[in-house]
Design a protein around this motif. Structure first.
Motif, PDB file in Angstrom:
ATOM      1  N   GLU A 216      -5.095 -27.678  66.053  1.00 36.59           N
ATOM      2  CA  GLU A 216      -4.400 -27.509  67.337  1.00 36.59           C
ATOM      3  C   GLU A 216      -5.266 -26.652  68.257  1.00 36.59           C
ATOM      4  OE1 GLU A 216      -0.612 -25.855  66.392  1.00 36.59           O
ATOM      5  OE2 GLU A 216       0.179 -27.700  65.541  1.00 36.59           O
TER       6      GLU A 216
ATOM      7  N   MET B  57       3.385 -16.435  74.622  1.00 37.23           N
ATOM      8  CA  MET B  57       2.742 -16.207  73.321  1.00 37.23           C
ATOM      9  C   MET B  57       1.486 -15.361  73.474  1.00 37.23           C
ATOM     10  SD  MET B  57       3.177 -20.027  71.694  1.00 37.23           S
ATOM     11  CE  MET B  57       2.167 -19.668  70.258  1.00 37.23           C
TER      12      MET B  57
ATOM     13  N   LEU C  86      -5.136 -19.925  72.687  1.00 41.36           N
ATOM     14  CA  LEU C  86      -4.493 -18.636  72.948  1.00 41.36           C
ATOM     15  C   LEU C  86      -5.373 -17.481  72.471  1.00 41.36           C
ATOM     16  CD1 LEU C  86      -0.824 -19.415  71.839  1.00 41.36           C
ATOM     17  CD2 LEU C  86      -1.725 -19.327  74.166  1.00 41.36           C
ATOM     18  N   TYR C  87      -5.978 -17.658  71.305  1.00 43.64           N
ATOM     19  CA  TYR C  87      -6.812 -16.597  70.742  1.00 43.64           C
ATOM     20  C   TYR C  87      -8.092 -16.414  71.555  1.00 43.64           C
ATOM     21  CZ  TYR C  87      -3.674 -16.608  66.751  1.00 43.64           C
ATOM     22  OH  TYR C  87      -2.565 -16.501  65.950  1.00 43.64           O
TER      23      TYR C  87
ATOM     24  N   LYS D 131       3.149 -20.843  76.298  1.00 46.33           N
ATOM     25  CA  LYS D 131       1.853 -20.336  75.850  1.00 46.33           C
ATOM     26  C   LYS D 131       1.518 -19.001  76.506  1.00 46.33           C
ATOM     27  CE  LYS D 131      -0.184 -24.840  74.719  1.00 46.33           C
ATOM     28  NZ  LYS D 131       1.055 -25.615  74.840  1.00 46.33           N
TER      29      LYS D 131
ATOM     30  N   GLU E 180     -10.545 -27.712  65.439  1.00 44.57           N
ATOM     31  CA  GLU E 180      -9.306 -27.081  64.994  1.00 44.57           C
ATOM     32  C   GLU E 180      -8.155 -28.084  65.071  1.00 44.57           C
ATOM     33  OE1 GLU E 180      -8.309 -23.956  63.999  1.00 44.57           O
ATOM     34  OE2 GLU E 180     -10.391 -23.281  63.795  1.00 44.57           O
TER      35      GLU E 180
ATOM     36  N   TYR F 110     -12.787 -26.285  69.722  1.00 44.47           N
ATOM     37  CA  TYR F 110     -11.400 -26.727  69.930  1.00 44.47           C
ATOM     38  C   TYR F 110     -11.117 -28.029  69.182  1.00 44.47           C
ATOM     39  CZ  TYR F 110     -10.399 -23.342  73.682  1.00 44.47           C
ATOM     40  OH  TYR F 110     -10.156 -22.202  74.396  1.00 44.47           O
TER      41      TYR F 110
ATOM     42  N   SER G 272      -4.253 -26.110  72.059  1.00 44.48           N
ATOM     43  CA  SER G 272      -2.972 -25.443  72.290  1.00 44.48           C
ATOM     44  C   SER G 272      -2.925 -24.093  71.594  1.00 44.48           C
ATOM     45  CB  SER G 272      -1.823 -26.331  71.800  1.00 44.48           C
ATOM     46  OG  SER G 272      -2.000 -26.674  70.430  1.00 44.48           O
ATOM     47  N   HIS G 273      -3.024 -24.092  70.282  1.00 42.95           N
ATOM     48  CA  HIS G 273      -2.860 -22.858  69.528  1.00 42.95           C
ATOM     49  C   HIS G 273      -4.111 -21.988  69.561  1.00 42.95           C
ATOM     50  CE1 HIS G 273      -0.848 -20.309  66.631  1.00 42.95           C
ATOM     51  NE2 HIS G 273      -1.934 -20.323  65.876  1.00 42.95           N
ATOM     52  N   PHE G 274      -5.264 -22.554  69.192  1.00 41.22           N
ATOM     53  CA  PHE G 274      -6.491 -21.765  69.124  1.00 41.22           C
ATOM     54  C   PHE G 274      -6.903 -21.250  70.506  1.00 41.22           C
ATOM     55  CE2 PHE G 274     -11.125 -21.216  68.870  1.00 41.22           C
ATOM     56  CZ  PHE G 274     -11.217 -20.397  67.756  1.00 41.22           C
TER      57      PHE G 274
END
Length: 505
Positions: A448, A392, A455-456, A389, A446, A443, A451-453
């Motif tokens: 993910e 990323m 990051l943004y 992460k 969403e 969170y 984990s994914h969101f």
């Protein structure tokens, strides 16, 4: 002057439209033709369709004039109007009349303004009375619209009220102790019009026999009202089913299952092979936030059980520093089901009944477990999930703000130095608890989110404080004064990378 009958006969003879009559317009009863919708366009240079059209005979102007000569005849009425218009009006009379009109208009405006102010005062008084009303039986305070409902509809709405109450896990919990109230009581500050509207939408959605989880995610993305956040989090995390009838049995079964784990495993905390895990948990709990809450012996006891049981049941990762922080938001939100204090940090948790504390403990364990199921590779050996992460995040920042990325690279600042903890603790050490809870609303909305969101969100922080980052020339000097010695890495605190940036959140 020509008679009215003569005029009508003239319009009929001439074929023209009678003044004041309603004529059909061709195409008004049909939708307009849209070439884009019908898939055909008229190409430039193409000839229009050659459908023969029957043309009407065109009359000469002389013929038209002879047929309509009576329409312009002047009668006695017209002469009187011209005579009136020709008279010279008295200037003083005109000015006096105009002054009276202006004066009357001003008085009407003042009366209208006074009525609006009086109505606003009445609304404020009514709102204050509603918010100050005590809710002795711990039921949800009725909205203003419900408060004006006549008593004759009470019996008709009884079944609906019972169905709505089933959406909240209240039947298995004992009555709250004297002096306490649910977070849904009117002790909380009055809601704004927008907040009240959003709360009504959530209540309506949660009151149905089967909650539409997709619609719940859409509503929750921009924040969940505090009054319905506990039930919303349990649904969004997958802890509770969407079907209302199954929720109570699910709660009873999962709570019973958790305390069966406690009975089975917790006594082994002093065994030789589990001593290191329990010791590390015991050390990390006092480091949690908020400070007042973590110092309460009852809270420490609950957190130790939750973390130890999770570690024993997940041997692939075991307990890792950072997991302890992930219990706090769930615990605080679920405590809010039973207390009236706006700030949970200042509430004495031990004053709650034992059965209520057990429910909060079990619910917090299962919801935290659901969260960790999606990011467990963050805490397995060598923490590959976090390593991935952070990489990323670096790639993301290099694309959306190359200047910031290049500035960090030029000053030899590695993303792992500051972003490791952002991933390990999900920003809980960087932002206040109330902001973390609000962030987790999104969170959990969403697919993910953790984990994914996430990051943004981290990338957005860097972009938001890019000015401070670009002005910083000596990161290492700042780091020496604000270094956190972690179990895994030496991690910088806020002003090492983002000077005083998190203090404004």
């Amino acid at each position: 002057m020509a008679s009215e009958g003569g005029k009508k006969q003239f319009w009929k003879r001439s074929g023209a439209k009678v003044p004041g009559s309603i004529q059909h317009v061709y195409g008004a009863q049909h939708p307009p033709f849209d070439p884009l919708l019908h898939g055909t366009l008229v190409k430039p240079g193409s000839k229009p369709p050659t459908t023969p059209v029957k043309l009407k005979k065109v009359s000469t102007f002389q013929e038209f004039e002879s047929n309509t000569s009576d329409a312009w005849d002047l009668g006695d009425d017209d002469d009187e109007l011209l005579a009136i218009a020709a008279e010279n009006l008295n200037t003083e009379v005109v000015m006096e009349t105009a002054h009276k009109v202006i004066e009357n208009h001003s008085k009407l405006q003042e009366q209208h303004k006074f009525q609006e102010e009086h109505l606003q005062e009445e609304k404020q008084v009514e709102s204050a009375e509603l918010t100050s009303t005590a809710c002795g039986d711990n039921r949800l305070v009725k909205s203003i619209s419900e408060g004006h409902t006549s008593s004759s509809s009470d019996n008709a709405s009884e079944n609906t009220s019972m169905q709505r109450s089933q959406s909240l896990p209240q039947t298995s919990t004992p009555p709250l102790v004297s002096g306490m109230a649910d977070c849904n009581t009117s002790v909380t500050p009055a809601l704004t019009e927008r907040e009240a509207s959003r709360l009504d939408k959530f209540k309506l959605l949660l009151a149905g026999p089967n909650t539409d989880l997709e619609e719940l995610r859409k509503l929750s993305w921009s924040g969940i009202p505090k009054r319905v956040r506990p039930i919303a989090w349990k649904l969004l995390s997958g802890y509770l089913p969407a079907n209302v009838d199954r929720r109570e049995s699910t709660l009873q079964r999962k709570r019973k299952e958790y305390f069966a784990f406690v009975e089975q495993y917790y006594d082994s905390r002093n065994d030789e092979n589990h001593q290191d895990t329990y010791r590390q948990i015991h050390i990390d709990i006092p480091r949690m936030s908020p400070e007042v809450l973590r110092l309460q012996p009852k809270v420490t006891e609950i957190f130790e059980r939750i973390l130890f049981i999770w570690a024993i049941r997940h041997p692939a990762s075991g307990y890792v520093q950072g997991i302890n922080d992930l219990v706090t938001p769930f615990f605080v939100v679920f405590v809010c089901e039973y207390i009236e204090e706006e700030e949970v940090e200042n509430f004495d948790v031990s004053s709650l009944p034992e059965e209520v504390l057990q429910n909060i403990e079990a619910d917090s364990y299962w919801c935290m477990s659901k969260l960790l199921d999606g990011i467990q590779d963050n805490y397995t050996f060598a923490q590959p999930g976090i390593q991935k992460k952070v990489k990323m995040l670096e790639e993301l920042v290099s694309r959306i703000d190359e200047q910031v990325h290049r500035h960090l690279d030029q000053h030899e600042v590695k993303y792992l130095q500051f972003a490791f903890r952002w991933m390990n603790n999900l920003l809980m050490r960087e932002v206040p608890l109330r902001c973390t809870i609000r962030l987790w609303d999104t969170y959990q909305s969403e697919p993910e989110g953790f984990s994914h969101f996430h990051l943004y969100v981290c990338a957005a922080f860097l972009v938001r404080w890019r000015k401070e980052i670009l002005e910083e020339k000596d990161f290492q000097a700042d780091c020496k004064q604000t270094m956190l010695h972690s179990h895994h890495h030496c991690l910088p605190l806020g002003n090492c990378l983002l000077p005083a940036c998190f203090l404004s959140i």
